[in-house]
Design a protein around this motif. Structure first.
Motif, PDB file in Angstrom:
ATOM      1  N   ALA A   6      -0.215  41.652   8.104  1.00  0.00           N
ATOM      2  CA  ALA A   6      -1.483  40.919   7.991  1.00  0.00           C
ATOM      3  C   ALA A   6      -2.576  41.532   8.850  1.00  0.00           C
ATOM      4  CB  ALA A   6      -1.275  39.458   8.386  1.00  0.00           C
ATOM      5  N   ALA A   7      -2.171  42.132   9.972  1.00  0.00           N
ATOM      6  CA  ALA A   7      -3.145  42.733  10.882  1.00  0.00           C
ATOM      7  C   ALA A   7      -3.395  44.204  10.551  1.00  0.00           C
ATOM      8  CB  ALA A   7      -2.674  42.601  12.323  1.00  0.00           C
ATOM      9  N   ALA A   8      -2.888  44.654   9.433  1.00  0.00           N
ATOM     10  CA  ALA A   8      -3.059  46.047   8.986  1.00  0.00           C
ATOM     11  C   ALA A   8      -2.617  47.038  10.058  1.00  0.00           C
ATOM     12  CB  ALA A   8      -4.504  46.302   8.564  1.00  0.00           C
ATOM     13  N   GLY A   9      -1.518  46.710  10.740  1.00  0.00           N
ATOM     14  CA  GLY A   9      -0.961  47.625  11.729  1.00  0.00           C
ATOM     15  C   GLY A   9      -1.560  47.504  13.120  1.00  0.00           C
ATOM     16  N   ASP A  10      -2.572  46.674  13.310  1.00  0.00           N
ATOM     17  CA  ASP A  10      -3.168  46.487  14.640  1.00  0.00           C
ATOM     18  C   ASP A  10      -2.190  45.661  15.471  1.00  0.00           C
ATOM     19  OD1 ASP A  10      -4.639  45.990  16.899  1.00  0.00           O
ATOM     20  OD2 ASP A  10      -6.196  44.824  15.885  1.00  0.00           O
ATOM     21  N   HIS A  11      -1.410  46.355  16.304  1.00  0.00           N
ATOM     22  CA  HIS A  11      -0.331  45.677  17.014  1.00  0.00           C
ATOM     23  C   HIS A  11      -0.819  44.644  18.019  1.00  0.00           C
ATOM     24  CE1 HIS A  11      -1.241  48.950  19.804  1.00  0.00           C
ATOM     25  NE2 HIS A  11      -0.733  48.198  20.753  1.00  0.00           N
ATOM     26  N   ARG A  12      -1.970  44.844  18.627  1.00  0.00           N
ATOM     27  CA  ARG A  12      -2.479  43.855  19.593  1.00  0.00           C
ATOM     28  C   ARG A  12      -2.753  42.513  18.905  1.00  0.00           C
ATOM     29  NH1 ARG A  12      -4.607  46.706  24.459  1.00  0.00           N
ATOM     30  NH2 ARG A  12      -4.349  48.920  23.994  1.00  0.00           N
ATOM     31  N   THR A  13      -3.397  42.571  17.780  1.00  0.00           N
ATOM     32  CA  THR A  13      -3.678  41.353  17.009  1.00  0.00           C
ATOM     33  C   THR A  13      -2.378  40.737  16.508  1.00  0.00           C
ATOM     34  OG1 THR A  13      -5.812  42.228  16.325  1.00  0.00           O
ATOM     35  CG2 THR A  13      -4.907  40.431  15.006  1.00  0.00           C
ATOM     36  N   ALA A  14      -1.493  41.573  15.994  1.00  0.00           N
ATOM     37  CA  ALA A  14      -0.223  41.090  15.453  1.00  0.00           C
ATOM     38  C   ALA A  14       0.624  40.418  16.535  1.00  0.00           C
ATOM     39  CB  ALA A  14       0.555  42.236  14.813  1.00  0.00           C
ATOM     40  N   PHE A  15       0.670  41.025  17.731  1.00  0.00           N
ATOM     41  CA  PHE A  15       1.473  40.449  18.811  1.00  0.00           C
ATOM     42  C   PHE A  15       0.917  39.099  19.254  1.00  0.00           C
ATOM     43  CE2 PHE A  15       3.058  44.841  20.450  1.00  0.00           C
ATOM     44  CZ  PHE A  15       3.903  44.935  19.358  1.00  0.00           C
ATOM     45  N   ALA A  16      -0.398  38.973  19.314  1.00  0.00           N
ATOM     46  CA  ALA A  16      -1.017  37.702  19.709  1.00  0.00           C
ATOM     47  C   ALA A  16      -0.714  36.616  18.676  1.00  0.00           C
ATOM     48  CB  ALA A  16      -2.520  37.878  19.883  1.00  0.00           C
ATOM     49  N   TYR A  37       1.798  36.605  16.573  1.00  0.00           N
ATOM     50  CA  TYR A  37       3.248  36.393  16.646  1.00  0.00           C
ATOM     51  C   TYR A  37       3.578  35.401  17.767  1.00  0.00           C
ATOM     52  CZ  TYR A  37       8.030  37.682  18.065  1.00  0.00           C
ATOM     53  OH  TYR A  37       9.349  37.662  18.431  1.00  0.00           O
ATOM     54  N   GLU A  38       2.964  35.603  18.914  1.00  0.00           N
ATOM     55  CA  GLU A  38       3.188  34.703  20.052  1.00  0.00           C
ATOM     56  C   GLU A  38       2.773  33.270  19.709  1.00  0.00           C
ATOM     57  OE1 GLU A  38       3.983  33.206  23.872  1.00  0.00           O
ATOM     58  OE2 GLU A  38       4.538  35.149  23.053  1.00  0.00           O
ATOM     59  N   ARG A  39       1.589  33.110  19.133  1.00  0.00           N
ATOM     60  CA  ARG A  39       1.111  31.773  18.762  1.00  0.00           C
ATOM     61  C   ARG A  39       2.022  31.113  17.720  1.00  0.00           C
ATOM     62  NH1 ARG A  39      -3.940  34.103  18.815  1.00  0.00           N
ATOM     63  NH2 ARG A  39      -3.917  34.311  16.565  1.00  0.00           N
ATOM     64  N   GLU A  40       2.466  31.901  16.778  1.00  0.00           N
ATOM     65  CA  GLU A  40       3.282  31.379  15.686  1.00  0.00           C
ATOM     66  C   GLU A  40       4.674  30.940  16.168  1.00  0.00           C
ATOM     67  OE1 GLU A  40       4.009  30.277  11.775  1.00  0.00           O
ATOM     68  OE2 GLU A  40       2.128  31.106  12.524  1.00  0.00           O
ATOM     69  N   LEU A  41       5.287  31.749  17.025  1.00  0.00           N
ATOM     70  CA  LEU A  41       6.674  31.476  17.404  1.00  0.00           C
ATOM     71  C   LEU A  41       6.844  30.624  18.653  1.00  0.00           C
ATOM     72  CD1 LEU A  41       8.924  34.578  16.731  1.00  0.00           C
ATOM     73  CD2 LEU A  41       8.646  32.497  15.454  1.00  0.00           C
ATOM     74  N   ARG A  42       5.810  30.467  19.452  1.00  0.00           N
ATOM     75  CA  ARG A  42       5.957  29.735  20.721  1.00  0.00           C
ATOM     76  C   ARG A  42       6.595  28.357  20.543  1.00  0.00           C
ATOM     77  NH1 ARG A  42       7.561  30.719  25.126  1.00  0.00           N
ATOM     78  NH2 ARG A  42       6.493  32.683  24.779  1.00  0.00           N
TER      79      ARG A  42
END
Length: 97
Positions: free
Chosen positions: A19-29, A31-36
């Motif tokens: 979804a973040a088109a490979g932008d790992h910083r956006t993806a990690f943030a 991911y954290e919000r989704e899984l917390r």
């Protein structure tokens, strides 16, 4: 729940990277919000079970598992015992990648 967390985490991270088109910083943030909430629910479940982990409690659990198939009311016992795990497992909604 550890294996479930690993599988769900990998799936969610893959979806967020896409979804973040490979932008790992956006993806990690994301991911954290989704899984917390899911991870916190699993951790809470583990902490409530921790005091029960004496040798006698472990032995009793094994004996109960051996006896369970022979009990006429086993479905009710299983349903009652898995309620906290079901709640923790349902704390995350997986989206299609």
């Amino acid at each position: 729940m550890g294996t479930s967390q690993a599988l769900v985490g990998a799936y969610v991270l893959a979806g967020e990277l896409k979804a973040a088109a490979g932008d790992h910083r956006t993806a990690f943030a994301r991911y954290e919000r989704e899984l917390r909430p899911y991870v916190e629910g699993c951790q809470k479940l583990a902490m409530t079970n921790q005091p029960k982990q004496t040798r006698f409690a472990q032995w009793s659990m094994v004996q109960g598992m051996r006896l369970l198939p022979h009990l006429p009311f086993k479905r009710r016992l299983l349903a009652a015992g898995t309620r906290p795990m079901t709640e923790a497992a349902n704390a995350v909604t997986l989206r299609a990648c």
